[in-house]
Motif scaffolding. Structure first.
Motif, PDB file in Angstrom:
ATOM      1  N   PHE A 152       0.677  -1.148   0.082  1.00 53.90           N
ATOM      2  CA  PHE A 152       0.000   0.114   0.043  1.00 53.90           C
ATOM      3  C   PHE A 152       0.990   1.227  -0.168  1.00 53.90           C
ATOM      4  O   PHE A 152       1.956   1.085   0.320  1.00 53.90           O
ATOM      5  CB  PHE A 152      -0.968  -0.018   1.281  1.00 53.90           C
ATOM      6  N   SER A 153       0.363   2.416  -0.457  1.00 55.20           N
ATOM      7  CA  SER A 153       0.980   3.772  -0.399  1.00 55.20           C
ATOM      8  C   SER A 153      -0.001   4.686   0.387  1.00 55.20           C
ATOM      9  O   SER A 153      -1.383   4.598  -0.010  1.00 55.20           O
ATOM     10  CB  SER A 153       1.540   4.021  -1.790  1.00 55.20           C
ATOM     11  N   ILE A 154       0.597   5.675   0.925  1.00 59.54           N
ATOM     12  CA  ILE A 154      -0.419   6.707   1.600  1.00 59.54           C
ATOM     13  C   ILE A 154       0.063   7.876   0.946  1.00 59.54           C
ATOM     14  O   ILE A 154       1.141   8.165   0.989  1.00 59.54           O
ATOM     15  CB  ILE A 154      -0.303   6.444   2.991  1.00 59.54           C
ATOM     16  N   HIS A 155      -0.971   8.855   0.702  1.00 62.22           N
ATOM     17  CA  HIS A 155      -0.770   9.972  -0.079  1.00 62.22           C
ATOM     18  C   HIS A 155      -1.422  11.257   0.669  1.00 62.22           C
ATOM     19  O   HIS A 155      -2.647  10.861   1.004  1.00 62.22           O
ATOM     20  CB  HIS A 155      -0.736  10.081  -1.597  1.00 62.22           C
ATOM     21  N   ILE A 156      -1.130  12.547   0.465  1.00 59.44           N
ATOM     22  CA  ILE A 156      -1.935  13.542   1.271  1.00 59.44           C
ATOM     23  C   ILE A 156      -3.093  13.713   0.019  1.00 59.44           C
ATOM     24  O   ILE A 156      -2.673  13.308  -1.135  1.00 59.44           O
ATOM     25  CB  ILE A 156      -1.128  14.736   1.555  1.00 59.44           C
ATOM     26  N   GLU A 157      -4.156  14.380   0.287  1.00 54.47           N
ATOM     27  CA  GLU A 157      -5.010  14.657  -0.673  1.00 54.47           C
ATOM     28  C   GLU A 157      -4.811  15.254  -1.858  1.00 54.47           C
ATOM     29  O   GLU A 157      -5.332  15.194  -2.966  1.00 54.47           O
ATOM     30  CB  GLU A 157      -6.328  15.143   0.149  1.00 54.47           C
ATOM     31  N   GLU A 199       6.808  11.637  -2.214  1.00 58.36           N
ATOM     32  CA  GLU A 199       7.407  12.798  -1.990  1.00 58.36           C
ATOM     33  C   GLU A 199       6.746  14.109  -1.495  1.00 58.36           C
ATOM     34  O   GLU A 199       6.728  15.119  -0.813  1.00 58.36           O
ATOM     35  CB  GLU A 199       7.668  13.597  -3.393  1.00 58.36           C
ATOM     36  N   CYS A 200       4.819  13.749  -1.383  1.00 59.62           N
ATOM     37  CA  CYS A 200       3.794  14.455  -0.988  1.00 59.62           C
ATOM     38  C   CYS A 200       4.278  14.583   0.372  1.00 59.62           C
ATOM     39  O   CYS A 200       3.639  15.879   1.132  1.00 59.62           O
ATOM     40  CB  CYS A 200       2.445  13.864  -1.399  1.00 59.62           C
ATOM     41  N   TRP A 201       4.892  13.840   1.051  1.00 59.64           N
ATOM     42  CA  TRP A 201       5.249  14.013   2.495  1.00 59.64           C
ATOM     43  C   TRP A 201       6.286  14.902   3.078  1.00 59.64           C
ATOM     44  O   TRP A 201       6.506  14.990   4.171  1.00 59.64           O
ATOM     45  CB  TRP A 201       5.118  12.672   3.128  1.00 59.64           C
ATOM     46  N   SER A 202       6.934  15.332   1.916  1.00 57.12           N
ATOM     47  CA  SER A 202       8.365  16.085   2.160  1.00 57.12           C
ATOM     48  C   SER A 202       8.369  17.034   3.007  1.00 57.12           C
ATOM     49  O   SER A 202       9.048  17.792   3.529  1.00 57.12           O
ATOM     50  CB  SER A 202       9.165  16.194   0.815  1.00 57.12           C
ATOM     51  N   GLY A 203       7.010  17.865   2.844  1.00 53.92           N
ATOM     52  CA  GLY A 203       6.764  19.121   3.506  1.00 53.92           C
ATOM     53  C   GLY A 203       6.686  19.096   4.987  1.00 53.92           C
ATOM     54  O   GLY A 203       6.320  20.183   5.780  1.00 53.92           O
ATOM     55  N   PRO A 212      -1.257   3.691   9.541  1.00 53.61           N
ATOM     56  CA  PRO A 212      -1.232   2.388   9.791  1.00 53.61           C
ATOM     57  C   PRO A 212      -0.065   2.106  10.994  1.00 53.61           C
ATOM     58  O   PRO A 212       0.898   3.051  11.054  1.00 53.61           O
ATOM     59  CB  PRO A 212      -0.843   1.457   8.685  1.00 53.61           C
ATOM     60  N   ASP A 213       0.147   1.118  11.818  1.00 54.63           N
ATOM     61  CA  ASP A 213       0.972   0.637  13.082  1.00 54.63           C
ATOM     62  C   ASP A 213       2.176   0.468  12.091  1.00 54.63           C
ATOM     63  O   ASP A 213       3.110   1.021  12.813  1.00 54.63           O
ATOM     64  CB  ASP A 213       0.643  -0.474  13.475  1.00 54.63           C
ATOM     65  N   GLU A 214       2.367   0.384  10.860  1.00 53.10           N
ATOM     66  CA  GLU A 214       3.630   0.002  10.340  1.00 53.10           C
ATOM     67  C   GLU A 214       4.406   1.285  10.030  1.00 53.10           C
ATOM     68  O   GLU A 214       5.678   1.251   9.862  1.00 53.10           O
ATOM     69  CB  GLU A 214       3.316  -0.755   8.928  1.00 53.10           C
ATOM     70  N   VAL A 215       3.671   2.290  10.106  1.00 57.04           N
ATOM     71  CA  VAL A 215       4.463   3.598  10.016  1.00 57.04           C
ATOM     72  C   VAL A 215       4.840   3.973  11.260  1.00 57.04           C
ATOM     73  O   VAL A 215       4.072   4.759  12.173  1.00 57.04           O
ATOM     74  CB  VAL A 215       3.375   4.789   9.269  1.00 57.04           C
ATOM     75  N   THR A 216       6.286   4.165  11.532  1.00 60.22           N
ATOM     76  CA  THR A 216       6.582   4.628  12.727  1.00 60.22           C
ATOM     77  C   THR A 216       7.546   5.924  12.576  1.00 60.22           C
ATOM     78  O   THR A 216       7.934   6.550  13.497  1.00 60.22           O
ATOM     79  CB  THR A 216       7.586   3.612  13.317  1.00 60.22           C
ATOM     80  N   SER A 217       7.773   6.257  11.211  1.00 55.96           N
ATOM     81  CA  SER A 217       8.438   7.569  11.219  1.00 55.96           C
ATOM     82  C   SER A 217       8.420   8.286   9.774  1.00 55.96           C
ATOM     83  O   SER A 217       7.844   7.474   8.974  1.00 55.96           O
ATOM     84  CB  SER A 217      10.128   7.320  11.353  1.00 55.96           C
ATOM     85  N   ASP A 235       9.120   6.162   6.738  1.00 55.93           N
ATOM     86  CA  ASP A 235       8.116   5.297   6.241  1.00 55.93           C
ATOM     87  C   ASP A 235       7.212   5.485   5.028  1.00 55.93           C
ATOM     88  O   ASP A 235       6.626   4.708   4.345  1.00 55.93           O
ATOM     89  CB  ASP A 235       7.568   4.440   7.533  1.00 55.93           C
ATOM     90  N   LEU A 236       7.067   6.563   4.928  1.00 56.30           N
ATOM     91  CA  LEU A 236       6.129   7.144   4.004  1.00 56.30           C
ATOM     92  C   LEU A 236       6.937   7.570   2.580  1.00 56.30           C
ATOM     93  O   LEU A 236       7.660   8.452   2.678  1.00 56.30           O
ATOM     94  CB  LEU A 236       5.168   8.428   4.130  1.00 56.30           C
TER      95      LEU A 236
END
Length: 49
Positions: free
Chosen positions: A6-11, A38-42, A26-31, A34-35
């Motif tokens: 799976f992958s998770i992205h901002i809207e 690049e949408c999480w780089s902000g 998800p619990d698997e995301v600890t830092s 883990d995402l």
């Protein structure tokens, strides 16, 4: 389920689709590292999300 299933992205991300909305990561995301997208780089840390 492995984290590669799976992958998770901002809207605002181009890769975000009409999938099921989640209220928490998800619990698997600890830092923030883990995402993969690049949408999480902000964000500096998971606390900001």
């Amino acid at each position: 389920m492995s984290s590669s299933d799976f992958s998770i992205h901002i809207e605002e991300c181009d890769e975000f689709d009409d999938g099921m909305p989640i209220s928490s990561l998800p619990d698997e995301v600890t830092s923030i590292d883990d995402l993969d997208c690049e949408c999480w780089s902000g964000f500096e840390s998971l606390d900001e999300i």
